[in-house]
Every structure is written in C-alpha cells, then in structure tokens.
Design an enzyme around this catalytic site. Sequence first.
Site, PDB file in Angstrom:
ATOM      1  N   ASP A 401       0.615  -1.042   0.295  1.00  0.00           N
ATOM      2  CA  ASP A 401       0.325   0.074   0.057  1.00  0.00           C
ATOM      3  C   ASP A 401       0.919   1.535  -0.100  1.00  0.00           C
ATOM      4  O   ASP A 401       2.351   1.113  -0.694  1.00  0.00           O
ATOM      5  CB  ASP A 401      -0.833  -0.183   1.348  1.00  0.00           C
ATOM      6  CG  ASP A 401      -2.029   0.636   1.153  1.00  0.00           C
ATOM      7  OD1 ASP A 401      -2.587   1.600  -0.100  1.00  0.00           O
ATOM      8  OD2 ASP A 401      -3.308   0.065   1.851  1.00  0.00           O
ATOM      9  N   GLY A 438      -3.869   4.470  -8.386  1.00  0.00           N
ATOM     10  CA  GLY A 438      -3.856   5.181  -9.852  1.00  0.00           C
ATOM     11  C   GLY A 438      -3.742   6.200  -9.710  1.00  0.00           C
ATOM     12  O   GLY A 438      -3.130   6.531 -11.041  1.00  0.00           O
ATOM     13  N   ASP A 459     -10.371   2.665  -3.081  1.00  0.00           N
ATOM     14  CA  ASP A 459     -12.010   2.162  -2.818  1.00  0.00           C
ATOM     15  C   ASP A 459     -12.013   2.424  -2.547  1.00  0.00           C
ATOM     16  O   ASP A 459     -13.479   3.194  -3.013  1.00  0.00           O
ATOM     17  CB  ASP A 459     -11.387   1.975  -0.978  1.00  0.00           C
ATOM     18  CG  ASP A 459      -9.282   1.895  -0.439  1.00  0.00           C
ATOM     19  OD1 ASP A 459      -8.637   2.082  -0.713  1.00  0.00           O
ATOM     20  OD2 ASP A 459      -8.809   1.638   0.726  1.00  0.00           O
TER      21      ASP A 459
HETATM   22  C1  GLA Z   1      -5.955   1.162   1.952  1.00  0.00           C
HETATM   23  C2  GLA Z   1      -6.137   0.250   0.767  1.00  0.00           C
HETATM   24  C3  GLA Z   1      -6.868  -0.804   0.768  1.00  0.00           C
HETATM   25  C4  GLA Z   1      -7.026  -1.539   2.504  1.00  0.00           C
HETATM   26  C5  GLA Z   1      -6.132  -0.483   3.864  1.00  0.00           C
HETATM   27  C6  GLA Z   1      -6.265  -1.445   4.869  1.00  0.00           C
HETATM   28  O1  GLA Z   1      -7.568   1.575   2.269  1.00  0.00           O
HETATM   29  O2  GLA Z   1      -6.650   0.925  -0.265  1.00  0.00           O
HETATM   30  O3  GLA Z   1      -7.731  -2.261   0.128  1.00  0.00           O
HETATM   31  O4  GLA Z   1      -5.608  -2.254   2.143  1.00  0.00           O
HETATM   32  O5  GLA Z   1      -6.038   0.754   3.104  1.00  0.00           O
HETATM   33  O6  GLA Z   1      -5.707  -0.473   5.774  1.00  0.00           O
END
Ligand code: GLA
Length: 670
Positions: A401, A438, A459
């Site tokens: 991430d 992205g 998300d």
């Molecule tokens: C980000 C990612 C999610 C998830 C959360 C976990 O928001 O984009 O898919 O992994 O972190 O904290």
Amino acid sequence: MKRLLIALFAVLSSSVVAQNVITPPTTEEGFKVIELSKMDLSKTTCGWSTPKANKSIEGHPITIAGKTYASGVGTHATGRINVKLNGSAMRFKAQLGIDDEVVPNKGNVKYTIKGIGENGLSSVLAEGTIVSGGLTQNIDVDVNGYKYLIIDLDENGENSYDHVDVANAYFTWDDDEGAASPPYIVSNDEIGVALACATAVFSQPGVRFMHKIRASQPNALISVSNLPKGLKWNAERCLVDGSIKKEGVYTYYAIVENDGEVQKMPITLTVSKDLQQPVPFMGWLSWNVWEEAIDEKIMLETANAAKRYGLDKLGYQYLCLDDWWHCCKERPADGFPDWDHAKFPNGMRYLTDTLHALGFKAGIYSDAAAHTCAGAFASYGYEKVDAKAYADWGFDLLKYDYCGAPPAAEEAQRRYTAMGNALKESGRNILFYMCEWGPREPWKWGAETGATCWRCTYDSRDYWDWGSKANGGHIGVIQGVDVMKHLWAYSGVNRFNDADMMMVGLHGTGRSSSYDAANYPTGRAGMTQEEYQSQFSLWAMYASPLTLSFDIRNISDDDLRIISNKEMIAINQDRMGQAAELVSDTLVSGQQVEVYVKDLENGDMAVAVFNRGAEPIHYTFFPEQAYLKGNKPYRFHDVWGVSPDKMAGPEGYDMQVLPHQTRVFRVSRK
Ligand code: GLA
C-alpha cells in the site's frame, strides 16, 4: 607551494585532460553537475548487449576519434535514453560519437536530442549523424524548463557496428529550483510520449500473444518493425499477434507518425515460462469484512469454507491477510516484523503451511511508508528485512500500500522498486501487488518495479454510484468503471490493472466497505444482485485480478452463482491476458451504454453490453463491432444464461439490457 598545489588541483578538477583522459567538471557556472553515467542505465533501451557506465558497449575505455573519456555511457543503436529533468536542469552537454573499437565507416547512427515540455510537446534540440572513425559531435543544449530530455539513437538503416558513446555527458542542475530530485533516467513506459499503451510486454512460450498498440495522438499512424519470428502485424486493428516458442527478451519497434514527426518506440517483449502472473490472480482479501479483527481462526475457517464451496477449483487461490496482522503500531525494537501473537497463536508459518496444505496460496500486506493505512508499522527502509520475513513465513503474495508516503510519482517508483527488488532477493516467488490507487498512473511504470498488477482505483465501497460525492475514501462501482474503461491498452499478461476487491456477497455487511453508511447517497450500503453481477462481469472483462472480500464462510446460493460462473471466470483467465477494449460509449434511448470486446486465445470474442442507466434498453450488437467480418453468422453464447444461444450475422444480435445490467456473450464461429 600551497598556492601551486591549489592551482594544480583546480586544473585537475575541471573539465580537462588528466593524462589524456577527459573528465567532467564537478560544478559548472555555479550549478551542480549530474553525470549521465551515474544514473540507472537499466531503464535505457539499447539495440545490442547492455549499456555500460564509463565504458564502451564492449567494455573498453570510452574512446572517440582518439580521445579517451572517463565518464559517459556506452550503448548501441537503436536505443533511447529518457531523462526526467523536473524543469530544473540547465544544460545538457556531451560528446557523441561511435567508439574507436569499431572499424571506420562501418557504424552509422542518426541521433536526435529532444526536449519534452510540461504540455507534452517536443522540440528537437540537436540532431545529426555519427559514423565510426568520424568526428565527435559536441552537444551543448539548453534544457531549462523541459520535463524530459530524450536521446534517440536510430540505427540509420542497419544496426551492426553502431557502438554509440554518449561521452562526457552531464547535466548542470540548479538545486535551488525546488525540484523533487536531480535528473534521472525513466523508462519509455513512463514517458509514454507517442504511445498510450504498454511498452514492456510479456508472454508465455508457445501461447498466443497479443499487443494492441495505441498512440497518444488519435490521428497518428502506427506501424511496427523488427517483429520477432512468430509475430505478425495486423495493420487494420493495430495489433501484434502470434506466438513465440523460445524464451527470451525480444525488442520490436512501434513507429508512430504524427504531424510529420516520426517516433520509433522500442517495445520489450519478455517470453518466459516462469511469469509470476500469467493470468490475473484470483482470491480473497480480509480487509472489507474483517479489518483488524482478522485472525488465524478466521483465516483457516475461510480456507476450509473456500474448499467446501469449491472456490479453489474455480481459481480463487490466494487467501490474503490485509492490514493489521501486525503485533504493534511501532516496529519491534529488534527491527524485525512480528505478528499479533494473540490473534495468530501458532505463528505465520503454521498459517501458511495450513493454507498450502489445503491447496491455497497465502498473501500478506504492508505499506511503502513508516505505517500502514490502518496505523501498524510498515516497510519503508526495512524492505529487505520484511521481504525476507514474508518469504521465511511462507507467503506467496504481498499487497503493498501507499498510505503515508510522499505524493511524487518518482518517489513511489523508488519505494516500489526497493520492495520489488527485495522480494526478488527474498528467495521465494512472491507476487508483488502494488496498491497506490492510481493517482501516479502505475499502469505506465508498475511493471518496472517488479510488480505484476497494480490497483488503479481508490477503495471500492459496497455501493453503485457515488456521483460527485465520490472521493478517495468513497467510490462506487461506477467510479471504478470510469477509471478502468480507459486503461485497457496498458494491461496484458503479467501486467494487470486491478480494479479493487469486488463487492459481491457483502450486502452491506462489510466494515470499511460500508463504513459511514448513513452518509451514503441513499443512506445505506449494499447493491442489488444485478449490480453485483455487473461488477463481477466488468471486472472479469477488464482482466482485473478477481478478489472476493465478503465472509465466505457462508455463501448464499445467489452469491455462489455469481462467483462460480465458470465461463465468466474463463474469460477473465484467458491466457492472452487482454483487457476488454471499450468499443462504444454512447446514449441509447437516453441511457449511457458501454460496449466492450475482449480478444480470447482461441479466436472467440467476449462481448459485454453494460447499461448504466435507470431504464431498460434494447440494443443491437453487430459482429463488426467485435471486428468479426463476413456474411456468415456467429454464435452468441450468453454467459449468464439470460437468453438461449443464438446465431447472428451482419444484421446484428438484438438484446434487452436492464438497468445496471451487463449482458455478456462469448461470440464464436463454432
Ligand atoms: C488502503 C487500501 C485498502 C486496504 C486498506 C487497509 O485503504 O487501499 O485496500 O488495504 O488500506 O488499511
């Protein structure tokens, strides 16, 4: 004496001859000097062998017309060096020529040095021809204000003997101008000047390969050269098609002509039987439904249930721990990562061993900063330690991430590359799944970091359409679609665009996927079964990894029907790895309708017609829209079984498409 020494030192440290070897200055006109040979040459393209720092392509001291240079790059035409300048470089200087290691008059190269402005427009700063045994070209160009500098080396008819030296090459750089970093070399994929498609592509030996080449200017003419044996150019559809038997790295060129300007862009094709992600990975991630409550018991119950429902056989192989498997907010004092011992009492190795014994693969999660999105310790600066730990613990996938990391794309590239390299050195084949959502366009550079898929969207929430209320924390299916539908040309085997976890099965029960549901446009999370099915269909068409995110310990028949549609999965898992191309996006009876076609390995076409509107529509799909020609009818096989199979020729196939429905067909001659 002291004065004499200072004078002598000044002479030696400037751009002069020391024992007849020419060296670059350390500063010039008050600016820093950044040598080209100190940059990462692995991102340059080179027509033969590998480029060398401070050596000719054959490894000799750089020598042109009898003069020897301590600094420079030895490379070979046809080749290209792209340097990102960030607007703060002042001049580029170099001595360009063909190395004396080549017999006179044999090597012959046309060079063009261009600057690309912030607006994407290019200007030729210098051009000419160099021949072996001929004169050295003195390059001294003003690059201030340009975003990129491109050194283009064309073979000029024939590539033998084209041993180009970019000698004594350096930039003067004003470090007071506030640029994020000094100039550095970037890939063709990132610079993407002429092309709007993948330029680092992959295939498996003997498996049909397809590469659709698209230009950034819609009216540009595209052709290709140097196609390896086994591949053909389909000029009508602008695609490379065929298969290569032998493993290896091949280079061919896309030639893009626009407004009288011709650009020859190298494409690298890696043919290997050991690709990490030959088809999009499928699996389950813990985040949406469990967040920090995930533990060993739930993971194992999930695995057992997945087995019971036959999800493993359908391809859902990767069961992944998302955020908060960690012991703590801060990394333990010994510097090594550790898990939460209360939640994972038998340890990570036990967990992965058990998952493996059940026939699954195991995924883990971290972040390219000090802390993960949920606030646990993360991997920045500890890439090697963590990658080694994940390998020792037996994991097969890392979702990486980007919370808490700097916004600049170049920094993201550095951080992802650091982890990509660490994973390669970890001793275990760990699939590298980037998740920067992205904004830095990872589809253009993700492949170079070692990643084989990258999130392209923020998300996803368990909701259809956030409209203008969508933001980084809240996007619905429609917002995901609006990103994914334009990115198909960047996807392919071993380089997949990821559209985030699917919402099927959640029905508003998720944690983060339905947080704050009172603030959702309708005041609640959840979608209709038609909408879940549409998302599943579109994600499959996009060749996105297919990841489930609901509590699969209990699956309703309705949800199981969606996630176990073998034909839809086969379309997603097709070995040619093509993402569906958007062939039409128009209003039909006042409703927005998107039509996609996905080329399949056996020559069939998958067709999807997606009604975004609130009213049902009638739509006629013509085989020609899927590049299927002739008067003979085609068989339309309905993947979701809405209508019986039907033959249709040039007169087209009539269908009804309900609001938010996606009709999917496999169209074939059989
Ligand atoms: C980000 C990612 C999610 C998830 C959360 C976990 O928001 O984009 O898919 O992994 O972190 O904290």
